[in-house]
Design a protein around this motif. Sequence first.
Motif, PDB file in Angstrom:
ATOM      1  N   THR A  99      32.170 130.915  53.378  1.00  0.00           N
ATOM      2  CA  THR A  99      33.132 131.114  54.471  1.00  0.00           C
ATOM      3  C   THR A  99      34.324 131.899  53.945  1.00  0.00           C
ATOM      4  N   VAL A 100      34.763 132.903  54.714  1.00  0.00           N
ATOM      5  CA  VAL A 100      36.016 133.607  54.376  1.00  0.00           C
ATOM      6  C   VAL A 100      36.948 133.471  55.582  1.00  0.00           C
ATOM      7  N   TRP A 101      38.157 133.015  55.322  1.00  0.00           N
ATOM      8  CA  TRP A 101      39.159 132.927  56.380  1.00  0.00           C
ATOM      9  C   TRP A 101      40.173 134.056  56.206  1.00  0.00           C
ATOM     10  N   VAL A 102      40.500 134.740  57.288  1.00  0.00           N
ATOM     11  CA  VAL A 102      41.522 135.795  57.238  1.00  0.00           C
ATOM     12  C   VAL A 102      42.712 135.327  58.078  1.00  0.00           C
ATOM     13  N   ASN A 103      43.852 135.226  57.422  1.00  0.00           N
ATOM     14  CA  ASN A 103      45.110 134.796  58.058  1.00  0.00           C
ATOM     15  C   ASN A 103      44.998 133.407  58.684  1.00  0.00           C
ATOM     16  N   CYS A 104      44.196 132.566  58.081  1.00  0.00           N
ATOM     17  CA  CYS A 104      44.074 131.167  58.509  1.00  0.00           C
ATOM     18  C   CYS A 104      43.365 130.419  57.381  1.00  0.00           C
ATOM     19  N   TYR A 105      43.257 129.092  57.526  1.00  0.00           N
ATOM     20  CA  TYR A 105      42.495 128.311  56.548  1.00  0.00           C
ATOM     21  C   TYR A 105      41.921 127.098  57.251  1.00  0.00           C
ATOM     22  N   GLU A 106      40.702 126.713  56.866  1.00  0.00           N
ATOM     23  CA  GLU A 106      40.024 125.529  57.411  1.00  0.00           C
ATOM     24  C   GLU A 106      39.702 125.641  58.896  1.00  0.00           C
ATOM     25  N   GLU A 107      39.693 126.867  59.450  1.00  0.00           N
ATOM     26  CA  GLU A 107      39.189 126.979  60.821  1.00  0.00           C
ATOM     27  C   GLU A 107      37.738 126.519  60.829  1.00  0.00           C
ATOM     28  N   GLY A 108      37.343 125.823  61.893  1.00  0.00           N
ATOM     29  CA  GLY A 108      35.948 125.386  61.969  1.00  0.00           C
ATOM     30  C   GLY A 108      35.591 125.016  63.384  1.00  0.00           C
ATOM     31  N   ASP A 109      34.300 124.983  63.658  1.00  0.00           N
ATOM     32  CA  ASP A 109      33.831 124.612  64.987  1.00  0.00           C
ATOM     33  C   ASP A 109      32.386 124.158  64.815  1.00  0.00           C
ATOM     34  N   MET A 110      31.952 123.232  65.635  1.00  0.00           N
ATOM     35  CA  MET A 110      30.578 122.744  65.494  1.00  0.00           C
ATOM     36  C   MET A 110      29.556 123.863  65.655  1.00  0.00           C
ATOM     37  N   SER A 111      29.905 124.918  66.360  1.00  0.00           N
ATOM     38  CA  SER A 111      28.931 125.988  66.602  1.00  0.00           C
ATOM     39  C   SER A 111      28.850 126.988  65.445  1.00  0.00           C
ATOM     40  N   VAL A 112      29.667 126.780  64.411  1.00  0.00           N
ATOM     41  CA  VAL A 112      29.750 127.747  63.305  1.00  0.00           C
ATOM     42  C   VAL A 112      29.222 127.095  62.021  1.00  0.00           C
ATOM     43  N   PRO A 113      28.272 127.748  61.315  1.00  0.00           N
ATOM     44  CA  PRO A 113      27.711 127.108  60.117  1.00  0.00           C
ATOM     45  C   PRO A 113      28.719 127.006  58.987  1.00  0.00           C
ATOM     46  N   PHE A 114      28.465 126.007  58.123  1.00  0.00           N
ATOM     47  CA  PHE A 114      29.358 125.760  56.993  1.00  0.00           C
ATOM     48  C   PHE A 114      28.523 125.452  55.751  1.00  0.00           C
ATOM     49  N   GLY A 115      28.819 126.129  54.644  1.00  0.00           N
ATOM     50  CA  GLY A 115      28.114 125.859  53.393  1.00  0.00           C
ATOM     51  C   GLY A 115      28.460 126.915  52.371  1.00  0.00           C
ATOM     52  N   GLY A 116      27.853 126.805  51.186  1.00  0.00           N
ATOM     53  CA  GLY A 116      28.286 127.668  50.101  1.00  0.00           C
ATOM     54  C   GLY A 116      27.195 128.529  49.503  1.00  0.00           C
ATOM     55  N   VAL A 117      27.622 129.385  48.568  1.00  0.00           N
ATOM     56  CA  VAL A 117      26.704 130.171  47.750  1.00  0.00           C
ATOM     57  C   VAL A 117      27.003 129.825  46.286  1.00  0.00           C
ATOM     58  N   LYS A 118      26.227 130.431  45.380  1.00  0.00           N
ATOM     59  CA  LYS A 118      26.367 130.175  43.937  1.00  0.00           C
ATOM     60  C   LYS A 118      26.275 128.662  43.679  1.00  0.00           C
ATOM     61  N   ARG A 119      27.157 128.103  42.836  1.00  0.00           N
ATOM     62  CA  ARG A 119      27.014 126.675  42.511  1.00  0.00           C
ATOM     63  C   ARG A 119      27.668 125.769  43.555  1.00  0.00           C
ATOM     64  N   SER A 120      28.009 126.342  44.702  1.00  0.00           N
ATOM     65  CA  SER A 120      28.500 125.517  45.813  1.00  0.00           C
ATOM     66  C   SER A 120      27.362 125.094  46.732  1.00  0.00           C
ATOM     67  N   GLY A 121      26.131 125.478  46.419  1.00  0.00           N
ATOM     68  CA  GLY A 121      25.010 124.931  47.180  1.00  0.00           C
ATOM     69  C   GLY A 121      24.209 125.957  47.941  1.00  0.00           C
ATOM     70  N   ASN A 122      23.317 125.462  48.794  1.00  0.00           N
ATOM     71  CA  ASN A 122      22.406 126.354  49.494  1.00  0.00           C
ATOM     72  C   ASN A 122      22.411 126.155  51.009  1.00  0.00           C
ATOM     73  N   GLY A 123      22.260 124.945  51.493  1.00  0.00           N
ATOM     74  CA  GLY A 123      22.047 124.763  52.935  1.00  0.00           C
ATOM     75  C   GLY A 123      23.296 125.027  53.755  1.00  0.00           C
TER      76      GLY A 123
END
Length: 496
Positions: free
Chosen positions: A451-475
């Motif tokens: 996830t990259v946030w531009v001019n905000c932080y921790e924006e989220g919504d149930m309709s938007v996927p959340f997860g990481g790459v590299k050693r932050s995970g896969n799903g």
Amino acid sequence: MTDVPYEEWRRRAARLSPHTGHHIGGAFVPSRDGATFPAVSPRDGRTVADVAAAGAADVDRAVAAARRAFDEGPWPRLAPADRKAALLRLAGLVERDRETLALLVSLEMGKPVAEADGIELRALIGCLRWYAEAADKLIDESPRTDAASLALVTREPVGVVGAVVPWNFPLTMAAWKVAPALAAGCTVVLKPAEESPLSALHLAALAAEAGLPDGAFNVVNGHGETAGRALGEHPGVDVVAFTGSTEVGRHFLRYAAGSNLKRVWLELGGKSPNIILPDAPDLDAAADTAAWGIFFNAGEMCTAPSRLLVHRSVAGRVLDRIVDRARTLAIGDPLDPATEMGPLVSARQRDRVLSYLEAGEAEGARLRAGGPPPGGDVGYYVRPTVFDQVKPGMRIAREEIFGPVLAVLEFDGVDEAVRLANDTDYGLAAALWTSDLSTAHRVSRALRAGTVWVNCYEEGDMSVPFGGVKRSGNGRDKSLHALDKYLDLKTTWIAL
Ligand code: NAD
């Protein structure tokens, strides 16, 4: 809820009588060998309840109940609209018991009670409703093949899901696994963190009250090395959905490799960079958000913006504002409505965070705010901490601390900022503050993060996927994409 006074919260907390067994096959049961462990509140170090501690035999019993419920029970065979109705009933019961659940979360892991209600419970209810509504909107496919045959591609529930979650958002993290898995028609064995079993057990009781069939949703409590491992190695588990540290994520991959090759979905740690450029639309807002981001939930956030990368020309102004916030934040009892930051989850976590304060100073960073914990030995508190003059090789710049500790690095050019931002094993989240549209696009493309946030932080919504790459995970959790983790594609060919 916000107008309930402190004394009243304490009275209500004292009246709670939490569930303490495992919830298996629709009922609360003790451990086979009678073992228990204390659920200790970080606000004062006192035991809230003694909770059943699962060994391999208890996990086996829970998996058997989930297996039966999946192989023979009604849950996967219900019309999707009936699964939806059951999950909506569960959401309604959570709403009814919202205050009890918020208090349990606050007591077990130290989150201020207003945040437990306003953020954690809101997320749980929203997630249950969202996936309930999705349950009857999944559509299968029939690709066009030759005229003499019919091909069907159906989404089948994968089976028994082992969900293993951390304590920092105990109900939200559980909901992000349990709600899509149940909506997909899977059955679930949830193992909450040993620091936060009480809220999960209450949720299990509500699931039974909502009429979920016996064995569809089970909860086993206990330690990672015993209960978590037994679930990871169990041949009756088809999928593990794990949220937690990168180190334990590796264990789950090994458990799967050594057992039945179950699929393993990993949502792991982070060391997220937050880049402030001099042309940020509002530098004060960028500074306030940086401070909020690292001190919210006592810094026990996988996405915490723990590395602030700030342009040298504005570093002084930004930093002064963050340090000021660090010094004025109200730290205290999570049951006190005036508290902005509660304790860390455990004595172990507090000691771990304090060891990073020592490491930061030993490696030559400058302590601008923070230091030894406030107020004696009662509770596991740490002050909001800010280090500047941090170098990229220092441990406080590289390792996930999972506490209210900010590492500030300065840079001179955008390319240097991107290099510093990507100089990490993690890839969960990143942020950028700029008024320039091209810079926003160019840098967000270059940042390796889920996830990259531009001019905000921790924006989220149930309709938007959340997860990481590299050693932050896969799903990916949340959104319709998360359902794919709990559904297999099955192809059926019919000769016409
Ligand atoms: P943890 O990895 O220590 O524990 C997480 C879960 O795994 C707990 O239920 C624990 O009992 C279990 N566990 C521990 N050791 C185990 C073992 N050897 N075998 C099987 N299970 C085991 O993490 P934590 O301290 O509970 O939580 C903090 C971590 O979680 C941080 O790294 C944080 O970044 C991460 N996290 C990630 C996300 C995300 O969505 N990416 C969200 C929240 C937290």
